[in-house]
Design a protein around this motif. Structure first.
Motif, PDB file in Angstrom:
ATOM      1  N   GLY A  15       3.612   6.000   3.230  1.00  0.00           N
ATOM      2  CA  GLY A  15       2.213   6.110   3.644  1.00  0.00           C
ATOM      3  C   GLY A  15       1.216   6.285   2.520  1.00  0.00           C
ATOM      4  O   GLY A  15       0.086   6.721   2.763  1.00  0.00           O
ATOM      5  N   ILE A  16       1.572   5.956   1.258  1.00  0.00           N
ATOM      6  CA  ILE A  16       0.592   5.999   0.158  1.00  0.00           C
ATOM      7  C   ILE A  16      -0.269   4.747   0.254  1.00  0.00           C
ATOM      8  O   ILE A  16       0.203   3.633   0.051  1.00  0.00           O
ATOM      9  CB  ILE A  16       1.296   6.097  -1.209  1.00  0.00           C
ATOM     10  N   THR A  17      -1.534   4.917   0.563  1.00  0.00           N
ATOM     11  CA  THR A  17      -2.440   3.811   0.892  1.00  0.00           C
ATOM     12  C   THR A  17      -3.498   3.638  -0.195  1.00  0.00           C
ATOM     13  O   THR A  17      -4.009   4.619  -0.741  1.00  0.00           O
ATOM     14  CB  THR A  17      -3.129   4.075   2.245  1.00  0.00           C
ATOM     15  N   VAL A  18      -3.829   2.351  -0.473  1.00  0.00           N
ATOM     16  CA  VAL A  18      -4.844   2.004  -1.479  1.00  0.00           C
ATOM     17  C   VAL A  18      -6.004   1.315  -0.764  1.00  0.00           C
ATOM     18  O   VAL A  18      -5.802   0.363  -0.002  1.00  0.00           O
ATOM     19  CB  VAL A  18      -4.248   1.087  -2.568  1.00  0.00           C
ATOM     20  N   PHE A  19      -7.227   1.793  -1.060  1.00  0.00           N
ATOM     21  CA  PHE A  19      -8.428   1.263  -0.413  1.00  0.00           C
ATOM     22  C   PHE A  19      -9.440   0.865  -1.476  1.00  0.00           C
ATOM     23  O   PHE A  19      -9.751   1.657  -2.383  1.00  0.00           O
ATOM     24  CB  PHE A  19      -9.024   2.328   0.525  1.00  0.00           C
ATOM     25  N   ASP A  20      -9.940  -0.389  -1.409  1.00  0.00           N
ATOM     26  CA  ASP A  20     -10.976  -0.883  -2.315  1.00  0.00           C
ATOM     27  C   ASP A  20     -12.331  -0.482  -1.744  1.00  0.00           C
ATOM     28  O   ASP A  20     -12.760  -0.996  -0.690  1.00  0.00           O
ATOM     29  CB  ASP A  20     -10.875  -2.397  -2.458  1.00  0.00           C
ATOM     30  N   SER A  21     -13.015   0.413  -2.432  1.00  0.00           N
ATOM     31  CA  SER A  21     -14.274   0.946  -1.907  1.00  0.00           C
ATOM     32  C   SER A  21     -15.428  -0.042  -2.009  1.00  0.00           C
ATOM     33  O   SER A  21     -16.458   0.149  -1.337  1.00  0.00           O
ATOM     34  CB  SER A  21     -14.630   2.244  -2.635  1.00  0.00           C
ATOM     35  N   ILE A  22     -15.303  -1.093  -2.825  1.00  0.00           N
ATOM     36  CA  ILE A  22     -16.357  -2.103  -2.938  1.00  0.00           C
ATOM     37  C   ILE A  22     -16.184  -3.177  -1.863  1.00  0.00           C
ATOM     38  O   ILE A  22     -17.124  -3.500  -1.111  1.00  0.00           O
ATOM     39  CB  ILE A  22     -16.370  -2.739  -4.337  1.00  0.00           C
ATOM     40  N   GLU A  23     -14.999  -3.731  -1.762  1.00  0.00           N
ATOM     41  CA  GLU A  23     -14.742  -4.792  -0.786  1.00  0.00           C
ATOM     42  C   GLU A  23     -14.380  -4.245   0.592  1.00  0.00           C
ATOM     43  O   GLU A  23     -14.191  -5.018   1.527  1.00  0.00           O
ATOM     44  CB  GLU A  23     -13.623  -5.703  -1.293  1.00  0.00           C
ATOM     45  N   LYS A  24     -14.255  -2.924   0.689  1.00  0.00           N
ATOM     46  CA  LYS A  24     -13.900  -2.276   1.960  1.00  0.00           C
ATOM     47  C   LYS A  24     -12.599  -2.867   2.517  1.00  0.00           C
ATOM     48  O   LYS A  24     -12.499  -3.248   3.680  1.00  0.00           O
ATOM     49  CB  LYS A  24     -15.029  -2.437   2.993  1.00  0.00           C
ATOM     50  N   LYS A  25     -11.617  -2.909   1.671  1.00  0.00           N
ATOM     51  CA  LYS A  25     -10.350  -3.559   2.029  1.00  0.00           C
ATOM     52  C   LYS A  25      -9.196  -2.598   1.764  1.00  0.00           C
ATOM     53  O   LYS A  25      -9.122  -1.981   0.702  1.00  0.00           O
ATOM     54  CB  LYS A  25     -10.164  -4.836   1.196  1.00  0.00           C
ATOM     55  N   THR A  26      -8.314  -2.495   2.766  1.00  0.00           N
ATOM     56  CA  THR A  26      -7.128  -1.652   2.633  1.00  0.00           C
ATOM     57  C   THR A  26      -5.920  -2.527   2.334  1.00  0.00           C
ATOM     58  O   THR A  26      -5.662  -3.508   3.044  1.00  0.00           O
ATOM     59  CB  THR A  26      -6.873  -0.847   3.914  1.00  0.00           C
ATOM     60  N   TYR A  27      -5.166  -2.172   1.298  1.00  0.00           N
ATOM     61  CA  TYR A  27      -3.996  -2.950   0.896  1.00  0.00           C
ATOM     62  C   TYR A  27      -2.735  -2.370   1.523  1.00  0.00           C
ATOM     63  O   TYR A  27      -2.727  -1.235   2.022  1.00  0.00           O
ATOM     64  CB  TYR A  27      -3.877  -2.980  -0.629  1.00  0.00           C
ATOM     65  N   GLU A  28      -1.688  -3.155   1.457  1.00  0.00           N
ATOM     66  CA  GLU A  28      -0.421  -2.708   2.012  1.00  0.00           C
ATOM     67  C   GLU A  28       0.044  -1.452   1.295  1.00  0.00           C
ATOM     68  O   GLU A  28      -0.080  -1.343   0.078  1.00  0.00           O
ATOM     69  CB  GLU A  28       0.647  -3.795   1.865  1.00  0.00           C
ATOM     70  N   PRO A  29       0.606  -0.478   2.050  1.00  0.00           N
ATOM     71  CA  PRO A  29       1.044   0.763   1.402  1.00  0.00           C
ATOM     72  C   PRO A  29       2.280   0.540   0.549  1.00  0.00           C
ATOM     73  O   PRO A  29       2.951  -0.491   0.628  1.00  0.00           O
ATOM     74  CB  PRO A  29       1.358   1.684   2.593  1.00  0.00           C
ATOM     75  N   LEU A  30       2.587   1.518  -0.284  1.00  0.00           N
ATOM     76  CA  LEU A  30       3.774   1.473  -1.126  1.00  0.00           C
ATOM     77  C   LEU A  30       5.021   1.456  -0.251  1.00  0.00           C
ATOM     78  O   LEU A  30       5.111   2.190   0.729  1.00  0.00           O
ATOM     79  CB  LEU A  30       3.799   2.696  -2.040  1.00  0.00           C
ATOM     80  N   PRO A  31       6.012   0.615  -0.574  1.00  0.00           N
ATOM     81  CA  PRO A  31       7.259   0.628   0.212  1.00  0.00           C
ATOM     82  C   PRO A  31       7.898   2.009   0.200  1.00  0.00           C
ATOM     83  O   PRO A  31       7.740   2.793  -0.734  1.00  0.00           O
ATOM     84  CB  PRO A  31       8.131  -0.407  -0.514  1.00  0.00           C
TER      85      PRO A  31
END
Length: 439
Positions: free
Chosen positions: A414-430
């Motif tokens: 559940g470690i999640t990465v979010f781009d605050s400029i593009e407002k985009k959430t990437y796939e979490p770490l396996p």
């Protein structure tokens, strides 16, 4: 082999004759020999004519020429017959089938059928396909000085067959006839090249591993003995052939099989054999390969021999796998403690890589736990980390401070990465499995 001539054959003193050079075939059916007495009497009656042939034992019957019973028809009548050459090897009776990957070898004879000798003969031989012309022989720089009346000039040409379909062996000669006239003789010999085998492939992906199955089917009328079926991986890939499990004793000991590897037999007329390979991206090049998005896995190199050892060789086209996804960012674990104690904080070092050719970020990173809301780990400190902008094809390292709340084998998820400029959430770490122990 007969050929078509470009002009009236009667006007030329010379003519080409072509014979394909190939090894004889095996004729393994034992023939039933014929005896003139078969026209008059049968098996039962012939034994009554020569009763002594049946009264003796088998050892005395060997070489008995008066035994007319059918059981003696397969016995050797002469010691020289033991070689089997007279009954087992059959010389080629026709031009035969020519297959892709073989070496076409031809014996060519140019005959002078006139009553006069011809001089200064320039001979050329070439293979013509739909796409190219390949020169096999050219005597322009050193012409044959003369061919006497009734004489001939012989030579052998070879060509590695690399194309399917119609082929033409073009033989031509320029010579001075008996009256000094310069003449040109072309002759054409056509043959078809067929495919000796077909290769069907299946590609399956299981996490970071790719499995390639190759099914090879024999389309010829001869058994094929596979000397080598080797997968040559493309750049960034490594390949391992998977075979049936062998005993530990065979694995630990050095045997003749390691020195001489027996060929794989694929029977004639539709026999098949399957080969399985495990492919994996190399660790050093995996990120770059994903950036390129290439789905070329590699090629198969196949070599074989027929019953009497005639070689063949083929290379498949590029085998394609599932397209490698082009991930914009890649989050990987760099370092984790070897021992994790319950209810004590520990640090996990991670690396965030920008795999695009433009800057991304800034990013927000948080720990959300698993999908059921249960948490085997808690964040010790700030719940959300902020990372600055990451330049193109660059990476940045950061640390997360966690506390384990459950014993045993647990998953960091559940470690999640979010781009605050593009407002985009990437796939979490396996998911990452670790072991939590007591103090």
């Amino acid at each position: 082999m007969s050929g078509a001539s470009g002009g009236a054959q009667a006007n030329h003193s010379l003519a080409f004759r072509v014979m394909r050079l190939c090894r004889p075939s095996l004729h393994v059916e034992t023939p039933l020999l014929f005896d003139p007495a078969d026209l008059l009497v049968g098996e039962d009656d012939s034994s009554s004519l020569f009763p002594h042939s049946l009264s003796s034992d088998n050892n005395n019957n060997d070489g008995n020429e008066n035994d007319l019973s059918f059981r003696s028809r397969f016995l050797l009548s002469d010691p020289s017959a033991a070689s089997g050459l007279s009954g087992l090897l059959v010389l080629p009776q026709s031009f035969g089938a020519i297959y892709l990957g073989e070496t076409f070898c031809s014996y060519i004879s140019i005959n002078n059928s006139s009553n006069f000798e011809v001089r200064e003969i320039v001979i050329k031989a070439e293979i013509q396909t739909e796409r190219q012309r390949i020169l096999l022989l050219d005597t322009s720089k050193s012409p044959v000085e003369t061919i006497r009346a009734g004489g001939r000039y012989d030579f052998i040409v070879e060509h590695d067959v690399k194309e399917l379909g119609a082929h033409t062996l073009v033989c031509s000669a320029m010579y001075n006839d008996s009256d000094g006239e310069r003449k040109y003789l072309p002759q054409f010999f056509k043959f078809i090249v067929a495919n000796p085998l077909s290769v069907r492939t299946k590609v399956r992906m299981v996490k970071d591993l790719t499995f390639l199955e190759a099914c090879i089917e024999n389309h010829t009328k001869s058994n094929l003995y596979m000397d080598q079926v080797e997968f040559q991986p493309a750049q960034h890939w490594g390949a391992t052939v998977l075979t049936a499990d062998t005993s530990l004793a065979e694995q630990d000991s050095t045997s003749d099989k390691e020195i001489f590897k027996p060929p794989v037999l694929i029977k004639s007329g539709g026999g098949i054999h399957n080969f399985l390979y495990q492919l994996k991206l190399s660790v050093q090049e995996s990120a770059q390969a994903r950036i390129e998005g290439s789905n070329i896995l590699g090629k198969l190199q196949i070599t074989w021999r027929t019953n009497l050892g005639e070689p063949g060789r083929l290379q498949t086209q590029h085998i394609l796998g599932s397209p490698v996804p082009r991930k914009e960012i890649d989050l990987q674990v760099v370092k984790i403690p070897s021992a994790i104690i319950l209810h004590k904080p520990f640090e996990v070092q991670l690396s965030l890589t920008n795999q695009t050719e433009r800057a991304l970020g800034p990013f927000e990173i948080w720990f959300s736990g698993d999908a059921n809301g249960e948490r085997a780990f808690m964040v010790n400190g700030l719940q959300t980390l902020t990372l600055t902008e990451i330049r193109a094809l660059s990476s940045t390292d950061f640390k997360m401070n966690l506390i384990a709340t459950k014993l045993g084998v647990q998953k960091i998820t559940g470690i999640t990465v979010f781009d605050s400029i593009e407002k985009k959430t990437y796939e979490p770490l396996p998911d990452l499995e670790i072991f939590v122990d007591l103090d």
